[in-house]
Design a protein around this motif. Structure first.
Motif, short mmCIF file in Angstrom:
data_model
loop_
_atom_site.label_atom_id
_atom_site.label_comp_id
_atom_site.label_asym_id
_atom_site.label_seq_id
_atom_site.Cartn_x
_atom_site.Cartn_y
_atom_site.Cartn_z
N ARG A 1 0.82 -1.22 0.00
CA ARG A 1 0.00 0.00 0.00
C ARG A 1 0.85 1.27 0.00
O ARG A 1 0.40 2.31 -0.47
CB ARG A 1 -0.95 0.00 1.20
CG ARG A 1 -1.98 -1.12 1.13
CD ARG A 1 -2.91 -1.09 2.32
NE ARG A 1 -3.87 -2.18 2.24
CZ ARG A 1 -5.03 -2.12 1.61
NH1 ARG A 1 -5.37 -1.01 1.00
NH2 ARG A 1 -5.85 -3.15 1.58
N GLU B 1 -3.85 11.90 -8.28
CA GLU B 1 -3.85 10.52 -7.79
C GLU B 1 -3.92 9.53 -8.94
O GLU B 1 -4.11 8.34 -8.74
CB GLU B 1 -5.03 10.30 -6.84
CG GLU B 1 -4.92 11.07 -5.54
CD GLU B 1 -6.03 10.71 -4.58
OE1 GLU B 1 -7.11 10.31 -5.06
OE2 GLU B 1 -5.82 10.82 -3.37
N ARG C 1 -7.50 5.46 -9.42
CA ARG C 1 -6.70 6.07 -8.36
C ARG C 1 -5.65 5.08 -7.87
O ARG C 1 -5.97 3.94 -7.54
CB ARG C 1 -7.62 6.48 -7.21
CG ARG C 1 -6.97 7.16 -6.03
CD ARG C 1 -8.04 7.63 -5.06
NE ARG C 1 -8.89 6.53 -4.64
CZ ARG C 1 -8.65 5.79 -3.56
NH1 ARG C 1 -7.60 6.03 -2.80
NH2 ARG C 1 -9.47 4.81 -3.23
N VAL D 1 -3.54 2.98 -5.58
CA VAL D 1 -3.70 2.56 -4.19
C VAL D 1 -2.59 1.61 -3.74
O VAL D 1 -2.51 1.27 -2.55
CB VAL D 1 -5.08 1.88 -3.97
CG1 VAL D 1 -6.20 2.88 -4.16
CG2 VAL D 1 -5.24 0.68 -4.91
N LYS E 1 -12.30 9.41 -3.52
CA LYS E 1 -10.96 9.23 -2.98
C LYS E 1 -10.85 8.04 -2.04
O LYS E 1 -9.76 7.73 -1.56
CB LYS E 1 -10.53 10.50 -2.22
CG LYS E 1 -10.39 11.72 -3.12
CD LYS E 1 -9.90 12.92 -2.33
CE LYS E 1 -9.71 14.13 -3.24
NZ LYS E 1 -9.24 15.31 -2.48
N GLY E 2 -11.96 7.38 -1.74
CA GLY E 2 -11.90 6.25 -0.83
C GLY E 2 -13.26 5.64 -0.65
O GLY E 2 -14.22 5.93 -1.37
N CYS E 3 -13.35 4.76 0.35
CA CYS E 3 -14.58 3.99 0.55
C CYS E 3 -14.87 3.84 2.03
O CYS E 3 -13.97 3.65 2.85
CB CYS E 3 -14.44 2.62 -0.11
SG CYS E 3 -15.85 1.52 0.16
N TYR F 1 -14.90 13.57 3.15
CA TYR F 1 -13.68 13.01 2.56
C TYR F 1 -13.83 12.65 1.08
O TYR F 1 -12.89 12.15 0.46
CB TYR F 1 -13.26 11.75 3.32
CG TYR F 1 -12.89 12.01 4.76
CD1 TYR F 1 -11.79 12.79 5.07
CD2 TYR F 1 -13.63 11.47 5.81
CE1 TYR F 1 -11.43 13.02 6.39
CE2 TYR F 1 -13.29 11.69 7.14
CZ TYR F 1 -12.18 12.47 7.43
OH TYR F 1 -11.83 12.71 8.73
N TYR G 1 -15.80 10.23 -0.19
CA TYR G 1 -15.76 8.78 -0.24
C TYR G 1 -17.07 8.24 -0.81
O TYR G 1 -18.09 8.92 -0.79
CB TYR G 1 -15.59 8.19 1.17
CG TYR G 1 -14.20 8.34 1.77
CD1 TYR G 1 -13.13 8.79 1.00
CD2 TYR G 1 -13.97 8.01 3.10
CE1 TYR G 1 -11.87 8.92 1.56
CE2 TYR G 1 -12.71 8.13 3.67
CZ TYR G 1 -11.67 8.60 2.89
OH TYR G 1 -10.41 8.73 3.45
N PRO H 1 -10.05 -1.62 -1.25
CA PRO H 1 -9.42 -0.79 -0.21
C PRO H 1 -10.42 0.08 0.51
O PRO H 1 -11.00 1.00 -0.06
CB PRO H 1 -8.41 0.06 -1.01
CG PRO H 1 -8.08 -0.78 -2.19
CD PRO H 1 -9.34 -1.51 -2.53
N ASN I 1 -11.34 2.64 3.64
CA ASN I 1 -10.71 3.62 4.52
C ASN I 1 -11.33 3.62 5.91
O ASN I 1 -10.64 3.79 6.91
CB ASN I 1 -10.81 5.01 3.91
CG ASN I 1 -10.16 5.09 2.54
OD1 ASN I 1 -10.78 4.77 1.54
ND2 ASN I 1 -8.90 5.49 2.49
N CYS J 1 -7.90 -0.63 8.41
CA CYS J 1 -8.61 0.63 8.19
C CYS J 1 -9.11 1.16 9.53
O CYS J 1 -9.06 0.46 10.54
CB CYS J 1 -9.79 0.41 7.23
SG CYS J 1 -11.07 -0.70 7.87
#
Length: 893
Positions: free
Chosen positions: A472, A504, A566, A568, A609-611, A638, A640, A706, A708, A737
């Protein structure tokens, strides 16, 4: 086309042989052209369609070669029988040619044994593990000619499918490709093989969608259509199919026949399932014998020869049986004998592992069974529709054996061309599929596919994904990094290459080879000028089998891992080796119990940008809305997306795929989340899973996608406390996470429903979890749409105020004031004499204030152990009738 037509095939064989020898040269040239870049985008559509056309042509020519070879050997066999007699020739003939067929397959290509459908499925699932090559195709052609020429009651159409897939696999070795593109080409080769074998292009396309790929995407179907059409046209040109079910009687359908069609479907389904089970038993029995494949095949061929020698003479021409059955040229006793003989002899032949398929025998048995039911219907109702029943029986029995009802309907219709046949086929095939699945779940091909050992088909490479084993922490450079800075970075790092990112997004990759030829005076040049653009990348969901295929195919040592574009992580060969070592050692953190997804929705792909993984259960409706509000606040802060996960737990003795569960309440809960996502304009994906252990499903999701933040609710009165503690302990230990556990208050004046009422308390102190989780406090306060309630930073001092700890409390206050409005944050120091007074003092403070939310950090020790020892965070969560949020950081944080 006569025997002389074989001379036409010599250029075809020479071309393939030359291509095999020169394949290394082809690959070097294509690599020089930039095959790695092509692989990322997939091959150009026009080149892919040209490939599909070539596959169709080669498959049809291979089908022609197979047909002519079998006819040549079969005609010579019939001439000997007519001269010397069946009982003198057939057993010895079968013994010799069967031995030769088995020896050829066993010596040159063991994967050419059997019908070939399991090998195609394995190659599609694991492109780097199962061979599909020119060697397989040639061995399959010769082995099938010898086996069927020996008199085994098997067919040549399934081998034709295998040969088409093998030729497609060979072609993909010499052109730029990706694992998905290779799968599509292999499936297209199988479609071309089926189309060439039966002259049924539509059935070939449907076979890909229904059985092999189970994919109806435009590109997969387009490639399959071109290959299937080309194969059928070339087959029609050279008449290599020689199958056309045109009866002398018209197809007749009446309403009074429907009960008999239902009966035919039921009988075909049951007998077909028993046939599949018998083939599996026969295969296991043969494998237990300490005999090589050559001896097993020769024994099966000798038995077939003896059996056929004592039957009536019309059995000698196995290829013409189907036509005679459809045209009604055999009487009832002969038809019954055909069915019984084919049923037994095919089980004996297929179990031996001889190269040959079950498609043609299934059609013969189905036609016989249909004709017998048609005779019964004629006897009862005094009508004559035996031809229609024979054709419908073919589709029904084919469905029961191969488990492809739509393919069966289309194929029999294409062979006959009469629209009146469609309704009987639909009834019989649907009923046959239902009863066959009820009696036994799998076809023989499915059984062979599932019983192959994991070691034989590639083992753990399919079960693990790039997202699970990747690194990562990735060292990256930007396009504006200078060559001098890059050289300094390489000197300080053990890596030989770096992804080039802009924002990213991965825009290139730079390695030591890109620096070759760079002069000392070009130290100020930018990385963007020398990098390899449009690099090969893999998604987090890509299996290690596909990753290894790409590493080997393009000779690279590392691949960037992306999630929706993105960056990761990065995966190397060393990561795969370490994963294998952990698997061999039995690393429990990577072994998950079985699970089965029964419902899934996906929101449109957006730039996130994330989950956030939101795990829900049997919460009350307003509790579910509360968790949704918290998740939405975090997602907005964020940028997400939210993954909603509902897990239905079943007993360990019950396979999740076969479990009967009530999904109405879980679906309703997931629908609430979906509506909330549309209302808040936040991408929300949902999934309903049946599993043995909830922790395994959660951890598997965290590793593959992935994640977060893991957010889940907790209602002590609704949970088995010991079970929940074990679940949380495993998540705290293995989930990489942030974890947020929410115990919602028992009244609607509590967070997150109250708007500006009451007060929020944050316990500042203790371990690192609350310190690292302070960044979550501003987004958690984002659920309030109006005035924010007062936020108290509570710190308990034992004995007297500690200056160091007091300074830390002030630092926290200063950091939060930067993100929250003025006047919201206040500090509340509490001084106690002994540690045993901490809990009563804090509880007394919360009771004297209108507390609607308490935020604390999780203890690092076992939750079960800490609760029994009266750990502060968990005891507060249990005792207080208010909302409590417990925050935990990843184990390595």
């Amino acid at each position: 086309m006569g025997i002389g037509g074989l001379f036409f095939l010599f250029p075809f064989l020479l071309l393939l042989a030359w291509g095999t020898v020169k394949g290394f040269t082809f690959r070097k040239i294509l690599s020089h052209w930039g095959a790695v870049s092509w692989a990322k985008e997939g091959i150009s559509p026009r080149y892919a369609l040209i490939e599909a056309c070539l596959i169709g042509v080669f498959s049809a020519l291979a089908a022609l070669l197979l047909k002519e070879g079998i006819n040549l050997l079969g005609s010579y066999r019939l001439r000997l029988v007519s001269h010397w007699g069946a009982i003198a020739i057939l057993p010895v003939w079968g013994l010799f040619w069967g031995f030769l067929a088995g020896w050829l397959v066993e010596t040159f290509c063991p994967s050419a044994a059997g019908g070939g459908i399991p090998q195609i499925k394995a190659a599609i699932a694991r492109p780097s593990q199962v061979p599909l090559s020119f060697n397989v195709a040639i061995t399959k052609i010769l082995g099938t000619i010898l086996a069927l020429g020996a008199g085994l009651t098997l067919g040549r159409r399934a081998p034709t499918v295998h040969i088409g897939a093998a030729l497609a696999g060979e072609l993909t070795r010499h052109v730029p490709t990706s694992p998905q593109h290779r799968r599509q080409m292999i499936a297209a080769g199988a479609a071309a093989g089926l189309a060439a074998g039966f002259n049924t292009p539509l059935a070939g396309i449907m076979f890909v969608a229904e059985e092999l790929m189970r994919d109806v995407s435009n590109w997969t179907l387009e490639i399959a259509i071109v290959a299937s059409f080309t194969g059928a046209m070339v087959s029609l040109l050279f008449r290599s199919a020689s199958v056309k079910m045109v009866s002398q009687r018209a197809v007749e359908v009446s309403l009074g026949d429907i009960p008999f069609y239902l009966f035919l479907g039921m009988v075909a389904g049951i007998l077909g399932a028993l046939f599949n089970r018998s083939v599996a038993i026969s295969s296991r029995w043969y494998q237990k014998l300490p005999l090589p494949l050559s001896v097993r095949v020769s024994i099966a061929a000798c038995i077939s020869g003896i059996w056929v020698a004592i039957l009536p003479p019309f059995f000698l021409n196995n290829a013409g049986l189907t036509d005679w059955l459809v045209r009604g040229e055999l009487n009832t006793q002969q038809i019954a004998l055909v069915f019984i003989s084919h049923y037994v002899l095919t089980i004996i032949a297929a179990g031996s592992g001889a190269p040959g398929g079950l498609f043609a025998p299934a059609l013969v048995m189905g036609s016989s069974l249909g004709y017998l039911v048609g005779d019964l219907e004629a006897y009862i109702s005094h009508t004559s529709a035996t031809t229609t029943f024979a054709l419908a029986g073919m589709g029904a029995f084919f469905t029961a054996v191969v488990r492809v009802p739509v393919t069966a309907i289309i194929m029999i219709f294409e062979l006959n061309g009469d629209f009146n046949l469609v309704l009987p086929l639909m009834i019989c095939c649907a009923v046959a599929h239902y009863f066959a699945e009820t009696v036994q779940k799998n076809s023989p091909e499915g059984y062979q596919w599932q019983t192959k050992s994991e070691e034989e088909w590639g083992g753990f490479l399919l079960s693990l994904t790039a997202g699970e084993v990747m690194q990562r922490r990735v060292e990256t450079v930007t396009p504006k990094t200078t060559v001098g800075q890059l050289l300094e970075k390489m000197a300080a790092s053990h890596h030989r290459g770096f992804p080039v990112v802009e924002g990213e997004r991965v825009v290139g990759i730079v390695t030591r080879s890109d620096l070759e030829g760079i002069n000392a005076d070009k130290q100020e040049a930018y990385v963007g000028d020398i990098m390899t653009k449009n690099p090969l990348v893999v998604e987090t969901q890509t299996s290690l089998s596909d990753v290894l295929y790409l590493l080997n195919r393009y000779g690279v040592s590392r691949l960037p891992v992306v999630d929706n574009g993105r960056l990761v992580g990065i995966i190397t060969r060393s990561d795969i080796i370490r994963a294998e070592a952990k698997q061999l050692k039995g690393d429990i953190s990577r072994i998950f119990s079985p699970s089965y997804t029964i419902y899934r929705t996906r929101s449109p792909v957006s730039q996130v940008k994330g989950c956030i993984l939101l795990v829900i259960g049997s919460e009350r409706k307003w509790h579910l809305r509360g968790l949704g509000k918290i998740a939405a606040a975090l997602a907005r802060e964020y940028n997400y997306e939210i993954e909603g996960l509902y897990i239905i737990k079943v007993p360990s003795h019950q396979p999740p795929r076969q479990a009967q569960v009530d999904s109405r309440t879980p679906r309703h809960s997931l629908h609430l989340l979906e509506r909330m996502g549309r209302r808040e304009k936040i991408p929300i994906h949902t999934r309903l899973v049946v599993a043995h252990r909830r922790s395994d499903v959660i951890l598997e999701t965290v590793r593959k996608k992935p994640v977060n933040i893991l957010l889940m609710g907790w209602q002590p009165e609704g949970e088995n406390e010991v079970v929940f503690c074990r679940l949380v302990d495993k998540l705290l230990k293995y989930a990489n996470c942030k974890i947020i556990l929410v115990k919602l208050g028992g009244r609607k004046e509590c967070y997150p429903y109250a708007d500006g009422e009451g007060e929020v308390f944050v316990s500042v102190g203790g371990g690192p979890n609350i310190k690292g989780g302070l960044s979550l406090i501003p987004p958690l306060m984002g659920v309030y749409s109006g005035r924010l309630p007062p936020l108290w930073l509570v710190r308990v001092f034992c004995g007297k105020e500690n200056k160091e700890e007091w300074d830390y409390l002030k630092q926290v206050e200063s950091r939060l004031r930067e993100k929250l409005p003025q006047g919201v944050i206040q500090t509340l120091p509490i001084i106690v004499e002994e540690e045993g007074e901490i809990m009563p003092a804090l509880a007394n403070t919360l009771e004297t204030h209108p507390c609607q939310l308490l935020i604390v950090g999780a203890s690092r020790e076992s939750l079960l152990k800490r609760i029994w020892a009266s750990s502060l965070p968990w005891l507060l969560a249990q005792k207080l009738n208010t909302t409590v949020i417990i925050i935990a950081l990843p184990p390595k944080a």
